[in-house]
Design an enzyme around this catalytic site. Structure first.
Site, PDB file in Angstrom:
ATOM      1  N   CYS A   8       0.855  -1.181   0.000  1.00 52.85           N
ATOM      2  CA  CYS A   8       0.000   0.000   0.000  1.00 52.85           C
ATOM      3  C   CYS A   8       0.894   1.235   0.000  1.00 52.85           C
ATOM      4  O   CYS A   8       2.112   1.117  -0.037  1.00 52.85           O
ATOM      5  CB  CYS A   8      -0.901  -0.030   1.232  1.00 52.85           C
ATOM      6  N   CYS A  80      -3.969  -0.465  -3.205  1.00 53.50           N
ATOM      7  CA  CYS A  80      -4.397   0.882  -3.570  1.00 53.50           C
ATOM      8  C   CYS A  80      -3.753   1.261  -4.900  1.00 53.50           C
ATOM      9  O   CYS A  80      -2.663   0.802  -5.226  1.00 53.50           O
ATOM     10  CB  CYS A  80      -4.079   1.904  -2.482  1.00 53.50           C
ATOM     11  N   CYS A  87       4.916   2.210  -7.150  1.00 53.06           N
ATOM     12  CA  CYS A  87       5.810   1.260  -6.515  1.00 53.06           C
ATOM     13  C   CYS A  87       7.094   1.111  -7.323  1.00 53.06           C
ATOM     14  O   CYS A  87       7.047   1.027  -8.544  1.00 53.06           O
ATOM     15  CB  CYS A  87       5.123  -0.106  -6.403  1.00 53.06           C
TER      16      CYS A  87
END
Length: 139
Positions: A8, A80, A87
């Site tokens: 997340c 999310c 990322c």
């Protein structure tokens, strides 16, 4: 043993709830990790709503995804859109990547009852997802 990463943005709320449910549901069938692309500490609302369902995540830590470099992932679950889009690359050629953008209860502004309702909604969505994941992927 399978290695599962739940990712997340801040590793404070949604990923922590999923971590708690996957630990409980998989009962030792997999090693569960949760991380964020940032660390925001545990969200007290997430800890409280999980406790209401009998799962204690109060001893979890908020970890950065970089801390888990080198772990051979079997599953990488982003919870999310922000984490999915931002990322850093996680090298794991064999990992199955799964994404589900869960409602973020930490963004709700309102009364205590409205906040509780928001955390309950997110928790129930995450619980259902984790049950389906456990049944489909690891049974």
């Amino acid at each position: 043993m399978k290695n599962i990463l739940v990712l997340c943005t801040g590793n404070s709320c949604r990923s922590q709830m999923a971590h708690g449910y996957l630990n409980a549901l998989l009962n030792g069938k997999a090693k569960i990790y949760s991380a964020g692309i940032e660390t925001h500490g545990l969200n007290p609302g997430a800890v409280a709503i999980m406790k209401e369902d009998g799962i204690d995540i109060s001893m979890h830590t908020s970890n950065n995804v970089d801390e888990y470099d080198g772990i051979p992932w079997d599953f990488i679950i982003t919870v999310c859109d922000h984490a999915r889009e931002n990322c850093p690359y996680i090298p794991s050629k064999d990992a199955k990547r799964i994404h589900h953008n869960f409602f973020d209860p930490s963004k709700v502004i309102g009364t205590e009852e409205e906040k509780h309702t928001a955390f309950l909604k997110a928790r129930n969505e995450i619980k259902d997802f984790c049950k389906k994941f456990a049944e489909k992927e690891l049974n």
